[in-house]
Design a protein around this motif. Structure first.
Motif, mmCIF file in Angstrom:
data_model
loop_
_atom_site.group_PDB
_atom_site.id
_atom_site.type_symbol
_atom_site.label_atom_id
_atom_site.label_comp_id
_atom_site.label_asym_id
_atom_site.label_seq_id
_atom_site.Cartn_x
_atom_site.Cartn_y
_atom_site.Cartn_z
ATOM 1 N N ALA A 20 0.895 -1.184 -0.218
ATOM 2 C CA ALA A 20 0.145 0.045 -0.006
ATOM 3 C C ALA A 20 1.108 1.268 0.141
ATOM 4 O O ALA A 20 1.897 1.175 0.476
ATOM 5 N N VAL A 21 0.536 2.160 -0.695
ATOM 6 C CA VAL A 21 1.188 3.435 -0.673
ATOM 7 C C VAL A 21 0.113 4.515 -0.706
ATOM 8 O O VAL A 21 -0.523 4.796 -1.520
ATOM 9 N N ASP A 22 0.670 5.401 0.435
ATOM 10 C CA ASP A 22 -0.045 6.522 0.694
ATOM 11 C C ASP A 22 0.616 7.373 1.344
ATOM 12 O O ASP A 22 1.453 6.954 2.382
ATOM 13 N N ASP A 23 0.704 8.805 1.343
ATOM 14 C CA ASP A 23 1.556 9.765 1.904
ATOM 15 C C ASP A 23 0.930 10.076 3.469
ATOM 16 O O ASP A 23 1.576 10.741 4.179
ATOM 17 N N GLN A 49 8.221 7.413 -4.260
ATOM 18 C CA GLN A 49 9.568 6.639 -5.065
ATOM 19 C C GLN A 49 10.150 5.519 -4.670
ATOM 20 O O GLN A 49 10.553 4.276 -5.441
ATOM 21 N N GLU A 50 9.918 5.281 -3.212
ATOM 22 C CA GLU A 50 10.513 4.084 -2.351
ATOM 23 C C GLU A 50 9.463 2.897 -3.102
ATOM 24 O O GLU A 50 10.024 1.798 -3.121
ATOM 25 N N ALA A 51 8.302 3.223 -3.154
ATOM 26 C CA ALA A 51 7.291 2.217 -3.624
ATOM 27 C C ALA A 51 7.699 1.575 -4.873
ATOM 28 O O ALA A 51 7.602 0.344 -5.031
ATOM 29 N N ILE A 52 8.057 2.565 -5.810
ATOM 30 C CA ILE A 52 8.490 2.123 -7.001
ATOM 31 C C ILE A 52 9.753 1.187 -6.872
ATOM 32 O O ILE A 52 9.608 0.333 -7.748
ATOM 33 N N GLU A 53 10.727 1.483 -6.278
ATOM 34 C CA GLU A 53 11.870 0.867 -6.164
ATOM 35 C C GLU A 53 11.693 -0.504 -5.534
ATOM 36 O O GLU A 53 11.918 -1.680 -5.774
ATOM 37 N N LYS A 54 10.624 -0.665 -4.388
ATOM 38 C CA LYS A 54 10.278 -1.877 -3.938
ATOM 39 C C LYS A 54 9.409 -2.811 -4.772
ATOM 40 O O LYS A 54 9.910 -3.876 -4.917
ATOM 41 N N ILE A 68 -3.948 10.929 -5.130
ATOM 42 C CA ILE A 68 -3.487 12.434 -4.643
ATOM 43 C C ILE A 68 -2.267 12.146 -3.622
ATOM 44 O O ILE A 68 -2.658 12.014 -2.485
ATOM 45 N N MET A 69 -0.946 12.253 -4.140
ATOM 46 C CA MET A 69 -0.140 12.158 -3.304
ATOM 47 C C MET A 69 0.990 13.448 -3.630
ATOM 48 O O MET A 69 0.952 13.760 -4.511
ATOM 49 N N THR A 70 2.029 13.605 -2.602
ATOM 50 C CA THR A 70 3.134 14.485 -2.961
ATOM 51 C C THR A 70 4.197 13.392 -2.939
ATOM 52 O O THR A 70 4.437 12.620 -1.884
ATOM 53 N N PRO A 71 5.444 13.511 -3.669
ATOM 54 C CA PRO A 71 5.669 14.802 -4.615
ATOM 55 C C PRO A 71 4.972 14.539 -6.006
ATOM 56 O O PRO A 71 4.973 15.490 -6.746
ATOM 57 N N PHE A 72 4.545 13.307 -6.247
ATOM 58 C CA PHE A 72 3.830 13.025 -7.463
ATOM 59 C C PHE A 72 2.539 12.121 -7.159
ATOM 60 O O PHE A 72 2.458 11.359 -6.269
ATOM 61 N N GLY A 74 -0.673 9.367 -7.875
ATOM 62 C CA GLY A 74 -0.600 7.760 -8.237
ATOM 63 C C GLY A 74 -0.740 7.273 -9.491
ATOM 64 O O GLY A 74 0.172 6.535 -9.886
ATOM 65 N N ASP A 75 -1.291 8.195 -10.397
ATOM 66 C CA ASP A 75 -1.393 8.010 -11.755
ATOM 67 C C ASP A 75 0.326 7.902 -12.291
ATOM 68 O O ASP A 75 0.679 7.132 -13.338
ATOM 69 N N GLN A 76 0.876 8.758 -12.021
ATOM 70 C CA GLN A 76 2.475 8.791 -12.370
ATOM 71 C C GLN A 76 3.347 7.568 -11.739
ATOM 72 O O GLN A 76 4.036 6.984 -12.372
ATOM 73 N N VAL A 77 2.796 7.229 -10.350
ATOM 74 C CA VAL A 77 3.548 6.141 -10.002
ATOM 75 C C VAL A 77 3.161 4.955 -10.828
ATOM 76 O O VAL A 77 4.097 3.852 -11.229
#
Length: 192
Positions: A20-23, A49-54, A68-72, A74-77
């Protein structure tokens, strides 16, 4: 009776890894309690970014991702993840009904669904269970395809041995053709 069924379900769930990824740390904590109680192996991350690496370095079956997260966002992730992983089952979470992801974005990025954070976790659990069933079916299809491919190759091998056993002239012919095909492929740099 229900409790016994739930324990069986939880044992099956432990075979699936969810990230799960949420700021918002509180959302991650809530999801952690909720999903671990349901028997899933859970990883929570607050940095996109850490989620992408994981996801690059570990296997996950399903991702729950804040839209909706920062710095970018969810769709960008998802866009980054889809560059190297087309199979990850992704559910988007949105905190605002008005800020739901556009349908064309969901289709383009092959996102399997989304859920509002304001909804009870019951709806999210239903989406997760549906996703896990889809993942299980896809895994079964892959396994069947691998078995079919193995059976096909074994049939071709048997046919090859049958043809070669029939005539001394053809004995070893397939091996020679295969050997020269590999040499040609290496010369043309199709094979390393």
């Amino acid at each position: 009776m229900r409790k016994g069924f739930q324990n069986l379900e939880n044992n099956e769930n432990k075979n699936y890894k969810i990230i799960a990824v949420d700021d918002e740390e509180g959302i991650i904590d809530s999801l952690s309690i909720f999903l671990k109680r349901s028997g899933y192996e859970f990883t929570g991350v607050t940095n996109p970014q850490e989620a992408i690496e994981k996801v690059k370095n570990e296997h996950f079956d399903l991702m729950i991702l804040d839209f909706i997260m920062t710095p970018f966002h969810g769709d960008q992730v998802v866009e980054e993840i889809r560059k190297f992983n087309k199979e990850l089952y992704i559910l988007l979470l949105t905190g605002h009904k008005d800020l739901a992801p556009p349908l064309d974005t969901i289709r383009r990025l092959d996102i399997q669904g989304y859920c509002e954070k304001s909804d009870k976790f019951d709806q999210l659990l239903l989406l997760i269970e549906s996703g896990i069933k889809s993942i299980a079916q896809m895994n079964e299809i892959k396994k069947i395809n691998e078995q079919l491919e193995k059976a096909y190759l074994e049939s071709i091998q048997t046919l090859r041995y049958t043809v070669e056993a029939k005539d001394s002239y053809t004995r070893g012919h397939s091996d020679r053709v295969s050997e020269y095909s590999v040499l040609i492929g290496k010369k043309l740099r199709f094979i390393r």
